[in-house]
Design an enzyme around this catalytic site. Structure first.
Site, PDB file in Angstrom:
ATOM      1  N   THR A 103    -101.246  52.832  33.766  1.00 44.09           N
ATOM      2  CA  THR A 103    -100.482  52.661  35.008  1.00 44.09           C
ATOM      3  C   THR A 103     -99.516  53.827  35.218  1.00 44.09           C
ATOM      4  O   THR A 103     -99.408  54.363  36.329  1.00 44.09           O
ATOM      5  CB  THR A 103     -99.713  51.318  34.972  1.00 44.09           C
ATOM      6  OG1 THR A 103    -100.675  50.274  34.805  1.00 44.09           O
ATOM      7  CG2 THR A 103     -98.920  51.087  36.235  1.00 44.09           C
ATOM      8  N   SER A 126    -106.075  55.087  29.032  1.00 42.50           N
ATOM      9  CA  SER A 126    -105.197  54.098  28.405  1.00 42.50           C
ATOM     10  C   SER A 126    -105.746  53.709  27.035  1.00 42.50           C
ATOM     11  O   SER A 126    -106.890  53.266  26.924  1.00 42.50           O
ATOM     12  CB  SER A 126    -105.118  52.863  29.310  1.00 42.50           C
ATOM     13  OG  SER A 126    -104.372  51.861  28.683  1.00 42.50           O
ATOM     14  N   CYS A 133    -104.768  35.354  38.562  1.00 43.03           N
ATOM     15  CA  CYS A 133    -103.885  34.207  38.795  1.00 43.03           C
ATOM     16  C   CYS A 133    -102.526  34.700  39.263  1.00 43.03           C
ATOM     17  O   CYS A 133    -101.921  35.540  38.616  1.00 43.03           O
ATOM     18  CB  CYS A 133    -103.701  33.434  37.499  1.00 43.03           C
ATOM     19  SG  CYS A 133    -104.867  32.106  37.336  1.00 43.03           S
TER      20      CYS A 133
HETATM   21  N1  PLP Z   1    -106.982  51.257  35.695  1.00 44.05           N
HETATM   22  C1  PLP Z   1    -107.948  50.396  35.347  1.00 44.05           C
HETATM   23  C2  PLP Z   1    -109.327  50.553  35.904  1.00 44.05           C
HETATM   24  C3  PLP Z   1    -107.671  49.344  34.466  1.00 44.05           C
HETATM   25  O1  PLP Z   1    -108.620  48.481  34.127  1.00 44.05           O
HETATM   26  C4  PLP Z   1    -106.344  49.218  33.959  1.00 44.05           C
HETATM   27  C5  PLP Z   1    -105.976  48.100  33.066  1.00 44.05           C
HETATM   28  O2  PLP Z   1    -106.380  46.968  33.277  1.00 44.05           O
HETATM   29  C6  PLP Z   1    -105.385  50.166  34.351  1.00 44.05           C
HETATM   30  C7  PLP Z   1    -105.737  51.156  35.221  1.00 44.05           C
HETATM   31  C8  PLP Z   1    -103.965  50.087  33.844  1.00 44.05           C
HETATM   32  O3  PLP Z   1    -103.874  50.506  32.504  1.00 44.05           O
HETATM   33  P1  PLP Z   1    -102.619  50.075  31.578  1.00 44.05           P
HETATM   34  O4  PLP Z   1    -102.873  48.646  31.187  1.00 44.05           O
HETATM   35  O5  PLP Z   1    -102.690  50.981  30.391  1.00 44.05           O
HETATM   36  O6  PLP Z   1    -101.388  50.265  32.364  1.00 44.05           O
END
Ligand code: PLP
Length: 373
Positions: free
Chosen positions: A72, A189, A316
């Site tokens: 994120t 991530s 949810c």
């Molecule tokens: N982008 C995608 C496609 C994801 O699946 C996720 C996490 O679910 C994220 C971004 C966000 O990553 P993080 O959990 O490391 O903030």
């Protein structure tokens, strides 16, 4: 009883090798990598070693990698850091909220946000044709759909745009070669590929201009202020090396397992529908919709009682099940979207796991149908 965890797209368990690699940096290796003395320099060496190893795996330069607190933050830095003023962002409605809500925030400050067209499978059907920033994901976290990133980045470049790829769901599952993909920015991530939570990475090519979004110290080439999470970063590099091993063999094995699971589910649930069935999809992910409108959260809770941990194509919010924005963007009817389950596999799963998951799913679905829910 250890539950059968089939929710790898949400997060993955920390690999024991990553945990081992992290331990010294949580204990005796406590130095701050920005300190001049020996404790600091030791931590600095570990940090730069991890950066080198990650750069090798991604086919980029170590100096092009910026450590962040996760996917994120990497996405926020990419989107906010390149759209200073009122530039344009082109994206798709099936992107993760980390992208969509950042676009929303930027739109409220004057950035123009445009969405590419999609078909019923979630495939992009119009090419980026304007300048500014184009942000598209490599793999969709809900359906597993794979976007043709190299071709989309090429179209974006032809239109004079720079390209950001959210590669959070693809790295460690698909080959991610930044040279071949030819993207300008890419987000990663650690917890999605066996590393710890709360640590991630932004790739920024040398020629891409980026403005830092946090004020403070001069860490990460002055682009991301704040003391680096040394243990997390070392763990991320260790996990990345393991995750990138035998990618093709793992993908082939997971494809067979996914087909086995689907075959079993189809045998006992007539009318079961696979989402994004006609599109290229990553082999660890299966998103299905159950006929009869049984709500996803009821199925998830029932399966949890049986020791099977899965997720849904819906989120949810405040106690109410909201339809997934991804399925909505694909034009999936609400009743179908609210009755989905997502199975996402890891490397260790085998045939017995698929049979167990299918059998538990069938009995849960039948029980709800019988009860008229
Ligand atoms: N982008 C995608 C496609 C994801 O699946 C996720 C996490 O679910 C994220 C971004 C966000 O990553 P993080 O959990 O490391 O903030």
């Amino acid at each position: 009883m250890t539950p059968l965890y089939l929710d790898y797209n949400a997060t993955s368990p920390l690999l024991p090798q990553a945990f081992e690699a992290m331990k010294p940096w949580l204990t005796e290796g406590y130095g701050n990598p920005s300190s001049v003395h020996r404790a600091g320099q030791k931590a600095r060496a570990a940090l730069e070693g991890a950066r080198e190893r990650l750069a090798q795996l991604l086919h980029c330069k170590a100096s092009e990698l910026i450590f962040t607190s996760g996917g994120t933050e990497a996405i926020n830095l990419a989107l906010r850091g390149t759209t200073e003023g009122a530039k344009r962002i082109t994206t798709a409605k099936t992107e993760h909220h980390a992208v969509l809500r950042t676009c929303q925030a930027l739109a409220s400050r004057g950035t123009e946000v445009e969405f590419l067209e999609l078909d019923a499978e979630g495939r992009i059907t119009s090419l980026p044709s304007k300048d500014g920033l184009v942000s598209l994901m490599h793999v969709n976290n809900e359906t597993g759909l794979i976007h043709p990133i190299a071709a989309l980045a090429e179209a974006a470049h032809r239109a004079g745009a720079i390209f950001h790829c959210d590669a959070v769901q693809s790295f460690g599952k698909l080959p991610v070669d930044l040279k071949t993909l030819n993207v300008d920015l890419a987000s990663f991530s650690a917890h999605k590929f066996g590393g710890p939570k709360g640590v991630g990475l932004l790739f920024k090519s040398k020629k891409t201009r980026l403005l830092p979004q946090m004020t403070g110290g001069e860490q990460e080439g002055k682009l991301r202020a704040g003391t680096e999470n040394v243990a997390g970063i070392v763990g991320m590099a260790a996990a990345a090396e393991l995750a990138c091993r035998d990618l093709a063999t793992t993908a082939a094995k997971q494809l067979l397992l996914r087909d086995l699971l689907l075959g079993e589910l189809k045998k006992c649930v007539p009318g079961l529908k696979v989402m994004a069935a006609l599109a290229p999809r990553i082999s660890n992910t299966l998103l299905v919709s159950f006929p009869g409108g049984v709500e996803s959260d009821l199925m998830i809770m029932r399966l949890d009682q049986e020791g099977i941990l899965v997720s849904a194509g819906s989120a949810c919010a405040a106690g109410a099940v909201e339809s997934s924005h991804v399925l909505k963007a694909m034009g999936v009817p609400d009743v179908e979207a609210r009755s989905t389950l997502r199975y996402s596999l890891g490397r260790e799963h085998g045939e017995a796991d698929m049979l167990k998951a299918a059998q538990a799913t069938e009995s849960a679905w039948r029980a709800f149908r019988k009860a008229g829910i």
